[in-house]
Write an enzyme that holds these catalytic residues in place. Sequence first.
Site, PDB file in Angstrom:
ATOM      1  N   SER A   1      -3.276  31.676  20.259  1.00 50.53           N
ATOM      2  CA  SER A   1      -2.890  32.765  20.075  1.00 50.53           C
ATOM      3  C   SER A   1      -1.678  33.187  20.351  1.00 50.53           C
ATOM      4  CB  SER A   1      -3.982  34.084  20.643  1.00 50.53           C
ATOM      5  OG  SER A   1      -3.356  35.230  20.439  1.00 50.53           O
TER       6      SER A   1
ATOM      7  N   HIS B   1     -13.212  40.682  13.122  1.00 47.98           N
ATOM      8  CA  HIS B   1     -12.561  40.643  14.292  1.00 47.98           C
ATOM      9  C   HIS B   1     -13.650  40.511  15.324  1.00 47.98           C
ATOM     10  CE1 HIS B   1      -8.338  40.262  15.882  1.00 47.98           C
ATOM     11  NE2 HIS B   1      -8.765  40.457  16.858  1.00 47.98           N
TER      12      HIS B   1
ATOM     13  N   THR C   1      -2.722  37.057  11.475  1.00 47.17           N
ATOM     14  CA  THR C   1      -3.814  38.052  11.651  1.00 47.17           C
ATOM     15  C   THR C   1      -3.175  39.416  11.094  1.00 47.17           C
ATOM     16  OG1 THR C   1      -4.686  36.770  13.531  1.00 47.17           O
ATOM     17  CG2 THR C   1      -5.066  39.405  13.332  1.00 47.17           C
TER      18      THR C   1
ATOM     19  N   TYR D   1       0.564  37.141  15.758  1.00 44.73           N
ATOM     20  CA  TYR D   1       0.716  38.348  15.634  1.00 44.73           C
ATOM     21  C   TYR D   1       1.995  38.774  15.236  1.00 44.73           C
ATOM     22  CZ  TYR D   1      -3.937  39.260  17.552  1.00 44.73           C
ATOM     23  OH  TYR D   1      -5.316  39.407  17.887  1.00 44.73           O
TER      24      TYR D   1
ATOM     25  N   TYR E   1     -14.024  42.110  28.995  1.00 44.63           N
ATOM     26  CA  TYR E   1     -13.062  41.859  27.889  1.00 44.63           C
ATOM     27  C   TYR E   1     -13.526  40.730  26.912  1.00 44.63           C
ATOM     28  CZ  TYR E   1      -8.709  39.730  26.116  1.00 44.63           C
ATOM     29  OH  TYR E   1      -7.572  39.115  25.326  1.00 44.63           O
TER      30      TYR E   1
END
Length: 389
Positions: A110, A284, A159, A133, A28
């Site tokens: 995030s 990214h 983003t 997001y 991941y």
Amino acid sequence: MDLHQHYPALSDLRRRAQSRLPKFVWEYLDSGTGTEATKRRNRTALDQIGLMPSILHGPLEVDLSTSFLGRRLPLPFGIAPLGMSGLIWPDAEGHLARFGAATGIPYALSTVASQSPEDLAPHLGAESWFQLYPPKDEDIRRDMLERARASGFSTLVLTVDVPVASRRERQTRSGLTQPPRLTPRLLAQVARRPAWALGMARQHRHEGGMPHMRTLDKYITEQSQSLSSTAHIGYLLRTSPDWDYVKWLRDNWQGAFVIKGVMRAEDAAPLEALGVDALWVSNHAGRQFDAAPASIEVLPELRAATVLPLIFDSGIEGGLDMLRALALGADFIMLGRAFHFALAALGTPGLQHLHDILAKDLEANMGQLGLRSLSEVKTLQIRNLALQF
């Protein structure tokens, strides 16, 4: 133990992190998408940037501080957002937020982290950024901004380079699902990594031993079922933003506003006109689109297209890479994987050790280049080493 003897570079921390993490967690963190060509291009393109050394400057006192977004910062780098940081190491977001506050470097949380803005509020410093997001629902959008503001985040980062879920085939092959579930296959991997397993069990004892996206708890409904292995509940809540969306955020956020994922020079002027405070040049880190050029390749075009400050990420592995990016037009650097490698490798002491590695590498290479301060980086002579062979 002298950490500089055992782990003198980020690559050493990366190797140790891999040895301490279950395979599905490592995949991941470390994987890109597709054949990972973009991830490789990031590294190759940085290596092709030569900087001409400079001699006879006498003893140099090197100043690593920089001005960015109206503030004087001690170093030209910060901690980039990484979704589900808490999967990499127990309480990762807490460790990173506290470290950012203690050192004065930016830390970005995030939207899809395993801790919420409210969880981190007691630990945030002045340079705390919230990466968004984009929620589709306006009420959710307003609520997220208010939660971030009330918790102490001063900078908003939108983003824009994740319109859909990427494939991330390595991640899928590892057996990781969203939300993470401990299948027999994954439990076998966990059993071989006792430090990670015990830490997770303590940190998430009320969540079945695994983290989840706590910021989104407030908005989750029954629609959160049947997602792909690389998607998550955030994809059901969010939309692919457009220019009007950016304008709405600018009108409704009273702090610094950054757009992350800019790769085309022609996008700079419209964003500048909308009142954005900085652009974040990034592919990214190769995790979204495998045909993208290296971020460093497009950086000079964006520098020529705008007067806005430019943040840079993708492929940075040390102070020399930072100087390459700064020389080509970046104003600030953010690192995501690097700080998670450090945390997984050595726990909390790993963060200070990486901080020291990066600072010492900056100092050493600035000495070779005859630089006393980062403001002089733009005067460097640059050579394309790919043309030397």
